[in-house]
Design a protein around this motif. Sequence first.
Motif, PDB file in Angstrom:
ATOM      1  N   ALA A 151      40.342  45.512  37.611  1.00  0.00           N
ATOM      2  CA  ALA A 151      41.776  45.220  37.748  1.00  0.00           C
ATOM      3  C   ALA A 151      42.488  46.458  38.251  1.00  0.00           C
ATOM      4  O   ALA A 151      41.957  47.572  38.188  1.00  0.00           O
ATOM      5  CB  ALA A 151      42.371  44.785  36.406  1.00  0.00           C
ATOM      6  N   ARG A 152      43.708  46.230  38.741  1.00  0.00           N
ATOM      7  CA  ARG A 152      44.617  47.321  39.093  1.00  0.00           C
ATOM      8  C   ARG A 152      45.922  47.097  38.346  1.00  0.00           C
ATOM      9  O   ARG A 152      46.424  45.985  38.306  1.00  0.00           O
ATOM     10  CB  ARG A 152      44.891  47.353  40.593  1.00  0.00           C
ATOM     11  CG  ARG A 152      43.726  47.869  41.405  1.00  0.00           C
ATOM     12  CD  ARG A 152      44.089  47.957  42.856  1.00  0.00           C
ATOM     13  NE  ARG A 152      43.001  48.521  43.625  1.00  0.00           N
ATOM     14  CZ  ARG A 152      43.024  48.668  44.936  1.00  0.00           C
ATOM     15  NH1 ARG A 152      44.095  48.303  45.619  1.00  0.00           N
ATOM     16  NH2 ARG A 152      42.003  49.190  45.564  1.00  0.00           N
ATOM     17  N   ARG A 153      46.433  48.181  37.771  1.00  0.00           N
ATOM     18  CA  ARG A 153      47.697  48.124  37.053  1.00  0.00           C
ATOM     19  C   ARG A 153      48.736  48.882  37.883  1.00  0.00           C
ATOM     20  O   ARG A 153      48.531  50.050  38.220  1.00  0.00           O
ATOM     21  CB  ARG A 153      47.523  48.752  35.666  1.00  0.00           C
ATOM     22  CG  ARG A 153      48.649  48.499  34.723  1.00  0.00           C
ATOM     23  CD  ARG A 153      48.306  48.806  33.263  1.00  0.00           C
ATOM     24  NE  ARG A 153      47.440  49.947  33.053  1.00  0.00           N
ATOM     25  CZ  ARG A 153      46.465  49.970  32.138  1.00  0.00           C
ATOM     26  NH1 ARG A 153      46.241  48.951  31.361  1.00  0.00           N
ATOM     27  NH2 ARG A 153      45.735  51.046  31.996  1.00  0.00           N
ATOM     28  N   TYR A 154      49.821  48.189  38.221  1.00  0.00           N
ATOM     29  CA  TYR A 154      50.891  48.768  39.042  1.00  0.00           C
ATOM     30  C   TYR A 154      52.140  49.006  38.202  1.00  0.00           C
ATOM     31  O   TYR A 154      52.370  48.298  37.233  1.00  0.00           O
ATOM     32  CB  TYR A 154      51.235  47.831  40.201  1.00  0.00           C
ATOM     33  CG  TYR A 154      50.093  47.640  41.171  1.00  0.00           C
ATOM     34  CD1 TYR A 154      49.923  48.517  42.233  1.00  0.00           C
ATOM     35  CD2 TYR A 154      49.193  46.598  41.013  1.00  0.00           C
ATOM     36  CE1 TYR A 154      48.880  48.353  43.124  1.00  0.00           C
ATOM     37  CE2 TYR A 154      48.138  46.427  41.900  1.00  0.00           C
ATOM     38  CZ  TYR A 154      47.983  47.307  42.958  1.00  0.00           C
ATOM     39  OH  TYR A 154      46.944  47.144  43.829  1.00  0.00           O
ATOM     40  N   ASP A 155      52.968  49.969  38.598  1.00  0.00           N
ATOM     41  CA  ASP A 155      54.239  50.289  37.932  1.00  0.00           C
ATOM     42  C   ASP A 155      54.038  50.484  36.433  1.00  0.00           C
ATOM     43  O   ASP A 155      54.843  50.012  35.622  1.00  0.00           O
ATOM     44  CB  ASP A 155      55.284  49.198  38.200  1.00  0.00           C
ATOM     45  CG  ASP A 155      55.596  49.048  39.670  1.00  0.00           C
ATOM     46  OD1 ASP A 155      55.754  50.087  40.335  1.00  0.00           O
ATOM     47  OD2 ASP A 155      55.673  47.907  40.160  1.00  0.00           O
ATOM     48  N   GLU A 156      52.993  51.213  36.081  1.00  0.00           N
ATOM     49  CA  GLU A 156      52.622  51.418  34.679  1.00  0.00           C
ATOM     50  C   GLU A 156      53.755  52.063  33.892  1.00  0.00           C
ATOM     51  O   GLU A 156      54.393  53.003  34.351  1.00  0.00           O
ATOM     52  CB  GLU A 156      51.367  52.286  34.623  1.00  0.00           C
ATOM     53  CG  GLU A 156      50.698  52.285  33.294  1.00  0.00           C
ATOM     54  CD  GLU A 156      49.294  52.868  33.375  1.00  0.00           C
ATOM     55  OE1 GLU A 156      48.521  52.558  32.481  1.00  0.00           O
ATOM     56  OE2 GLU A 156      48.995  53.631  34.306  1.00  0.00           O
ATOM     57  N   GLY A 157      54.019  51.527  32.713  1.00  0.00           N
ATOM     58  CA  GLY A 157      55.026  52.079  31.817  1.00  0.00           C
ATOM     59  C   GLY A 157      56.448  51.686  32.152  1.00  0.00           C
ATOM     60  O   GLY A 157      57.387  52.196  31.551  1.00  0.00           O
ATOM     61  N   THR A 158      56.622  50.761  33.103  1.00  0.00           N
ATOM     62  CA  THR A 158      57.966  50.299  33.459  1.00  0.00           C
ATOM     63  C   THR A 158      58.091  48.818  33.138  1.00  0.00           C
ATOM     64  O   THR A 158      57.104  48.145  32.835  1.00  0.00           O
ATOM     65  CB  THR A 158      58.265  50.503  34.958  1.00  0.00           C
ATOM     66  OG1 THR A 158      57.478  49.571  35.719  1.00  0.00           O
ATOM     67  CG2 THR A 158      57.954  51.924  35.405  1.00  0.00           C
ATOM     68  N   SER A 159      59.295  48.291  33.255  1.00  0.00           N
ATOM     69  CA  SER A 159      59.492  46.862  33.015  1.00  0.00           C
ATOM     70  C   SER A 159      58.865  46.019  34.127  1.00  0.00           C
ATOM     71  O   SER A 159      58.655  44.823  33.962  1.00  0.00           O
ATOM     72  CB  SER A 159      60.990  46.546  32.899  1.00  0.00           C
ATOM     73  OG  SER A 159      61.652  46.881  34.107  1.00  0.00           O
ATOM     74  N   GLU A 161      55.799  46.546  35.249  1.00  0.00           N
ATOM     75  CA  GLU A 161      54.345  46.691  35.169  1.00  0.00           C
ATOM     76  C   GLU A 161      53.648  45.358  35.394  1.00  0.00           C
ATOM     77  O   GLU A 161      54.050  44.331  34.845  1.00  0.00           O
ATOM     78  CB  GLU A 161      53.936  47.257  33.810  1.00  0.00           C
ATOM     79  CG  GLU A 161      52.444  47.501  33.693  1.00  0.00           C
ATOM     80  CD  GLU A 161      52.051  48.185  32.405  1.00  0.00           C
ATOM     81  OE1 GLU A 161      51.118  47.686  31.748  1.00  0.00           O
ATOM     82  OE2 GLU A 161      52.676  49.197  32.045  1.00  0.00           O
ATOM     83  N   SER A 162      52.609  45.383  36.214  1.00  0.00           N
ATOM     84  CA  SER A 162      51.822  44.174  36.468  1.00  0.00           C
ATOM     85  C   SER A 162      50.351  44.549  36.570  1.00  0.00           C
ATOM     86  O   SER A 162      50.010  45.680  36.906  1.00  0.00           O
ATOM     87  CB  SER A 162      52.282  43.487  37.755  1.00  0.00           C
ATOM     88  OG  SER A 162      52.062  44.332  38.866  1.00  0.00           O
ATOM     89  N   VAL A 163      49.489  43.583  36.263  1.00  0.00           N
ATOM     90  CA  VAL A 163      48.046  43.787  36.336  1.00  0.00           C
ATOM     91  C   VAL A 163      47.470  42.714  37.250  1.00  0.00           C
ATOM     92  O   VAL A 163      47.717  41.526  37.066  1.00  0.00           O
ATOM     93  CB  VAL A 163      47.389  43.697  34.935  1.00  0.00           C
ATOM     94  CG1 VAL A 163      45.877  43.825  35.042  1.00  0.00           C
ATOM     95  CG2 VAL A 163      47.954  44.755  34.010  1.00  0.00           C
ATOM     96  N   ASN A 164      46.724  43.153  38.255  1.00  0.00           N
ATOM     97  CA  ASN A 164      46.025  42.246  39.160  1.00  0.00           C
ATOM     98  C   ASN A 164      44.553  42.370  38.811  1.00  0.00           C
ATOM     99  O   ASN A 164      43.905  43.335  39.186  1.00  0.00           O
ATOM    100  CB  ASN A 164      46.294  42.644  40.619  1.00  0.00           C
ATOM    101  CG  ASN A 164      45.599  41.740  41.602  1.00  0.00           C
ATOM    102  OD1 ASN A 164      44.941  40.777  41.217  1.00  0.00           O
ATOM    103  ND2 ASN A 164      45.719  42.060  42.870  1.00  0.00           N
ATOM    104  N   GLY A 165      44.033  41.394  38.052  1.00  0.00           N
ATOM    105  CA  GLY A 165      42.656  41.472  37.579  1.00  0.00           C
ATOM    106  C   GLY A 165      41.856  40.259  37.990  1.00  0.00           C
ATOM    107  O   GLY A 165      42.370  39.290  38.519  1.00  0.00           O
ATOM    108  N   TYR A 166      40.562  40.340  37.733  1.00  0.00           N
ATOM    109  CA  TYR A 166      39.647  39.263  38.080  1.00  0.00           C
ATOM    110  C   TYR A 166      39.546  38.256  36.952  1.00  0.00           C
ATOM    111  O   TYR A 166      39.743  38.569  35.790  1.00  0.00           O
ATOM    112  CB  TYR A 166      38.274  39.842  38.423  1.00  0.00           C
ATOM    113  CG  TYR A 166      38.352  40.655  39.687  1.00  0.00           C
ATOM    114  CD1 TYR A 166      38.394  40.027  40.912  1.00  0.00           C
ATOM    115  CD2 TYR A 166      38.436  42.037  39.643  1.00  0.00           C
ATOM    116  CE1 TYR A 166      38.517  40.755  42.078  1.00  0.00           C
ATOM    117  CE2 TYR A 166      38.553  42.769  40.803  1.00  0.00           C
ATOM    118  CZ  TYR A 166      38.590  42.121  42.018  1.00  0.00           C
ATOM    119  OH  TYR A 166      38.719  42.848  43.159  1.00  0.00           O
TER     120      TYR A 166
END
Length: 174
Positions: A151-159, A161-166
């Motif tokens: 997975a990739r986690r974007y905008d970590e620690g912010t409102s 934040e999103s995770v693009n995972g399998y």
Amino acid sequence: MCRRKIGQGRLRSGNAWRPQRVSAGGRRHGVRRQHYESQSPQTQFLFAGLVEVFRDSDTGRVATIPFSDLRKLFPLKTGAKSTIEFVELSPNKQPKSTKTLSLVVKGKETFSVGSCKYNVLAVTETFKNGAGETLDTFTALYAPDLQASLARRYDEGTSAESVNGYETIKPLSN
């Protein structure tokens, strides 16, 4: 059944498929196909399932040529920090400058794919241009046993934040 080694397999994330191929040296090189709403589908080739070395899409092709040996990055360990200088090459385009990729292994986590749980390393990847300006940053959740980013986690620690995972890991059919 949870897969502990991908070998010849694929990961599934919505419409994104990522076959795993084993090179002669035993290091797996992944292929990730991603579809973005505003862009054409992309196929990314990843060294050891982590570092992009080639990207192909309807809008063009980009090869990432590192100036150092990527094999020296592995095995990854918590606390490890690496910086890779590289140049991006595209047909009919001269590179403007070199870029850098900084990898920081922040720690260990557990990540689920379907009903299976995997031990992963949280690896922050930060891309900067020749002037030192940040172009992109995200956290890859990298499974060393699978040699794949699950997975990739974007905008970590912010409102935002999103995770693009399998969603699943399946063997490739012959």
